[in-house]
Structure formats: C-alpha cells, structure tokens
Scaffold this active site. Structure first.
Site, PDB file in Angstrom:
ATOM      1  N   PHE A   5       0.821  -1.211   0.000  1.00 49.86           N
ATOM      2  CA  PHE A   5       0.000   0.000   0.000  1.00 49.86           C
ATOM      3  C   PHE A   5       0.855   1.261   0.000  1.00 49.86           C
ATOM      4  O   PHE A   5       0.578   2.214  -0.728  1.00 49.86           O
ATOM      5  CB  PHE A   5      -0.926  -0.019   1.216  1.00 49.86           C
ATOM      6  CG  PHE A   5      -1.697   1.253   1.429  1.00 49.86           C
ATOM      7  CD1 PHE A   5      -2.891   1.481   0.763  1.00 49.86           C
ATOM      8  CD2 PHE A   5      -1.223   2.240   2.294  1.00 49.86           C
ATOM      9  CE1 PHE A   5      -3.607   2.654   0.966  1.00 49.86           C
ATOM     10  CE2 PHE A   5      -1.923   3.410   2.499  1.00 49.86           C
ATOM     11  CZ  PHE A   5      -3.119   3.617   1.833  1.00 49.86           C
ATOM     12  N   ASP A   6       1.897   1.293   0.827  1.00 50.88           N
ATOM     13  CA  ASP A   6       2.767   2.475   0.896  1.00 50.88           C
ATOM     14  C   ASP A   6       3.378   2.801  -0.455  1.00 50.88           C
ATOM     15  O   ASP A   6       3.354   3.949  -0.922  1.00 50.88           O
ATOM     16  CB  ASP A   6       3.902   2.228   1.897  1.00 50.88           C
ATOM     17  CG  ASP A   6       3.414   2.084   3.316  1.00 50.88           C
ATOM     18  OD1 ASP A   6       2.590   1.190   3.567  1.00 50.88           O
ATOM     19  OD2 ASP A   6       3.867   2.865   4.179  1.00 50.88           O
ATOM     20  N   THR A   7       3.956   1.779  -1.090  1.00 45.69           N
ATOM     21  CA  THR A   7       4.605   1.984  -2.385  1.00 45.69           C
ATOM     22  C   THR A   7       3.591   2.418  -3.434  1.00 45.69           C
ATOM     23  O   THR A   7       3.847   3.342  -4.217  1.00 45.69           O
ATOM     24  CB  THR A   7       5.298   0.694  -2.836  1.00 45.69           C
ATOM     25  OG1 THR A   7       6.226   0.264  -1.831  1.00 45.69           O
ATOM     26  CG2 THR A   7       6.049   0.910  -4.146  1.00 45.69           C
TER      27      THR A   7
END
Length: 417
Positions: free
Chosen positions: A205-207
């Site tokens: 999710f972060d990437t």
C-alpha cells in the site's frame, strides 16, 4: 471475505502544546497506529506518543489505533488505553492488512492532515507534519535511506530495503528513496482521490500510494529519520517481497494504460512574490527547445563517447557485432534515463513508455551502426580497432539525431510547451 470495519469514532481534537500557534487556520492532525498482535508493545508506544504530543506538538491532534484482526489481547489493551488517555480512539477491522487499516481510517477522517507511524515509534512526528501544514508539500515520508538519516538495524533488513528501493527507482524512475518506511503523512485534500485508486490492502500500500502521488505530479517531501529497528516484527519478509514485486508490475501496467491518472487540483505555476522582481521577457527566456537540444547534445556526446570506450574494450574479446550490441544496449538504457530526467523532465510520459520507445530506437540504432561497422570491415579488412571505433561514432551521431526527433515528437511529445 469482505472486511466489516467498525465505524471510525468522531471526537474532539486535543489542544496543541504551543497555544500561540492555535487559531482558526491551524491544521488538525489524525495520527493512525495500525497494529496486529501488539499487546506487548502498544501500551509503551501509546503512552510515549501521547506524552510527546501533549507536551510538544503545536497542532490540534488525536490518535487512532487501528486494530486489524489481532488474535491476541491487542484490541482489549487498546480500548483500555483509550479510556485512560484523552485524545485516543480505537477502531477494529476483522481482516489483516496495513493498507486496509490505513485506507479505512484515513478515508473516514475529517482531519486536515492524516499520518501513520509504526508501533515502534522509531522517529519524531513534527518534521513530517510541518511541510504539509504550511502547504509546501502534499505528502511527507520518513526515509531511512535519505542523506542525513541515521539507522540502527541488521544487515539483512538493510540489504533487502536497499535492493527493493533500487528496484523501484530502476523500474519506475521515482525520486523518493524509501517507499516502505512506516512513517508517512498526507493532506486529506489530495489523499482522497488517491485512496479511490489504490488496490493493495497489505504492505505494498505504501509503495502504491507514493507511485500514484508522483505519477500525478504531487509534491513529496522526504524527512531523513533516526531509526532504531525493533526486531519483534510481524513482517513476513519473503512473502512481502514477492507481493511487492507483483505490485510493481501491476503499477507499471496501470501507468501505461492510463489507469493510474487521478483528477487532482493542480498547484498554480511558479510566480515571483516580490512585487518589483525583474523577470526575463519571453524573448530572452531560455526556451524549452533550446534546453532540450542542449541537454540532448550533451547527453548524446557523453553516450557516444561511453559507447565507443566500452566497444573498444569489449572488441578485444568479442566480434564487432556482439561488442556493438552490448555497448549500445548499456548506453541506451543510461541515455534514455538521463533524457527522461533532464532533457524532457517536464514530460508526463512514464518510465515504461520512455524505455519502450527507446527500445524501438535501439533496434534501429543497432542495425544502422552494425551495418556501418561490418560494411567498413569488409571494405578494409586490415582496418584497426581505432578506425572501426571512429566509424561507429560517426554512425552513432547520425542515429542520435534521428533519436532526438523521434523522442521529442512521439515518445515525449507532452514535454513540449
């Protein structure tokens, strides 16, 4: 199974520590701590963070603990702490996933700025929030790999982190250095549209969020952090790495198809704030074309010389065609990335499109230069390697001129103003 999250509670923000900064225009901040089976670490984390915010944080704040399907006593511990500490709330999800937890809480938050930090509290919060509250940036991220960062962690995690972020930069051409640092914040005004497009519910999710943000022209601010690794981690390194690589491929396809484009309010163009500033007139301002030609020529000269040197080195072991193939391949990759970042830096073309177009031109360049070298060798079988190299350079210059025209008018056509 579809997740059924409990409603995110709505309650008052806590007063900022520095009252002189509190006013009608002060940004409110919602700090999320996603947890899974953290009953041991959570009490110390929450109490430490709560004390720091209460004593030093200059913005109205609150803390939301997002328990995503813990199987131990984490939820009960979190609820007990929320009763004890003002400004702390708890939401529970019945399915695991850091991405799911953040999307749920962030998507329902009415704060001006939302942030999250891992339960290990490895760094401070204020440097992350300040550039967002001032309007300078859209997203702020902590980085363990940026200049000035200081980290204490094992060589295995360090190696994996550096390799993963190098892969992101190589495949997507991004400028941020650390995609997976558990320390991020964003202005909710720009975050909402991005959350509607993100798909991953876990560690990627972060990437995915950062790739979407940079692809859509948002300003990302990096904060070098002091990071001390907590070895009591819930991360499955091998499984996460596999999921991340699949996610990078999915994002590359989304960019190529246009599915990664998000409708966002754009920042106004740069303008001088000084009322008496002396600005260049359109007739004297460096035009886009002159910049592109100048950069392309400089990069082209460097690439041609680099290819010639590599060809001359490889020619001692390989045939002319093979030495030319390898040297041209290496320098084409470097040349394309340099032109994407410098010559056509205002383009909206993705890294995939740039390298695909360059790949077609690579085939053309290889055929033309190889034909020139082979033809010269047949005409003069006793010619030296130095003579071959000069012929190669002449053919490469011709191919370079054609490359500029094609890149500017087709591959990077959106770069022209």
């Amino acid at each position: 199974m579809t997740a059924t999250p409990t409603p995110v509670p709505t309650f008052a923000f806590q007063r900022p520590a520095v009252l002189s900064l509190a006013g009608p225009g002060t940004a409110t901040v919602d700090i999320v701590i996603p947890v899974y089976n953290e009953e041991r670490a959570l009490p110390g984390c929450l109490r430490t963070l709560h004390t720091r915010l209460r004593e030093d944080f200059p913005f109205p704040w609150r803390i939301t603990v997002a328990d995503n399907a813990s199987t131990d006593g984490t939820l009960a511990v979190a609820r007990k702490l929320a009763d004890e500490l003002p400004g702390v709330a708890v939401t529970h999800l019945d399915r695991k996933g850091r991405g799911l937890a953040l999307r749920t809480v962030w998507g329902d938050s009415e704060a001006d700025i939302v942030a999250y930090m891992d339960v290990d509290l490895s760094t401070g919060l204020l440097p992350l929030i300040a550039p967002l509250a001032s309007g300078h940036s859209d997203i702020a991220i902590g980085s363990r790999l940026a200049p000035g960062a200081r980290t204490v962690r094992g060589p295995r995690r360090e190696f994996i982190s550096r390799c993963y972020n190098a892969i992101i930069r190589l495949t997507h051409g991004v400028r941020f250095t650390d995609a997976q640092c558990g320390f991020k914040a964003a202005r909710t005004e720009v975050l909402g549209p991005l959350l509607e497009v993100t798909q991953d519910d876990a560690w990627f999710f972060d990437t995915e969020l950062l790739l979407l943000a940079e692809h859509n022209g948002l300003r990302i601010h990096e904060v070098p952090v002091d990071w001390v690794e907590d070895i009591d981690t819930r991360v499955d390194v091998v499984g996460t790495a596999s999921d991340d690589l699949r996610g990078l491929w999915r994002m590359a396809r989304a960019k190529a198809s246009g599915a990664a484009r998000v409708e966002l309010a754009r920042r106004p163009a740069p303008a001088a704030e000084h009322p008496d500033a002396v600005l260049a007139t359109p007739s004297t301002r460096r035009t886009v074309l002159s910049w592109e030609v100048g950069c392309f020529v400089a990069i082209g000269i460097a690439s041609t010389v680099g290819q010639a040197l590599l060809y001359a080195l490889l020619r001692s072991w390989w045939s002319p065609a093979l030495a030319n193939l390898f040297s041209l391949l290496v320098l084409t990759l470097l040349n394309t990335e340099a032109n994407r970042r410098l010559t056509f830096r205002h383009t909206a073309a993705s890294a995939g499109r740039a390298h695909l177009g360059a790949g077609v031109l690579f085939v053309l360049g290889y055929l033309v230069t190889s034909f020139a070298v082979v033809l010269f060798k047949r005409a003069d079988p006793s010619a030296s390697t130095a003579a071959e190299t000069l012929v190669l350079m002449a053919a490469s210059l011709g191919v370079t001129a054609v490359r500029f025209v094609v890149l500017r008018t087709a591959v990077f056509r959106s770069a022209a103003h």
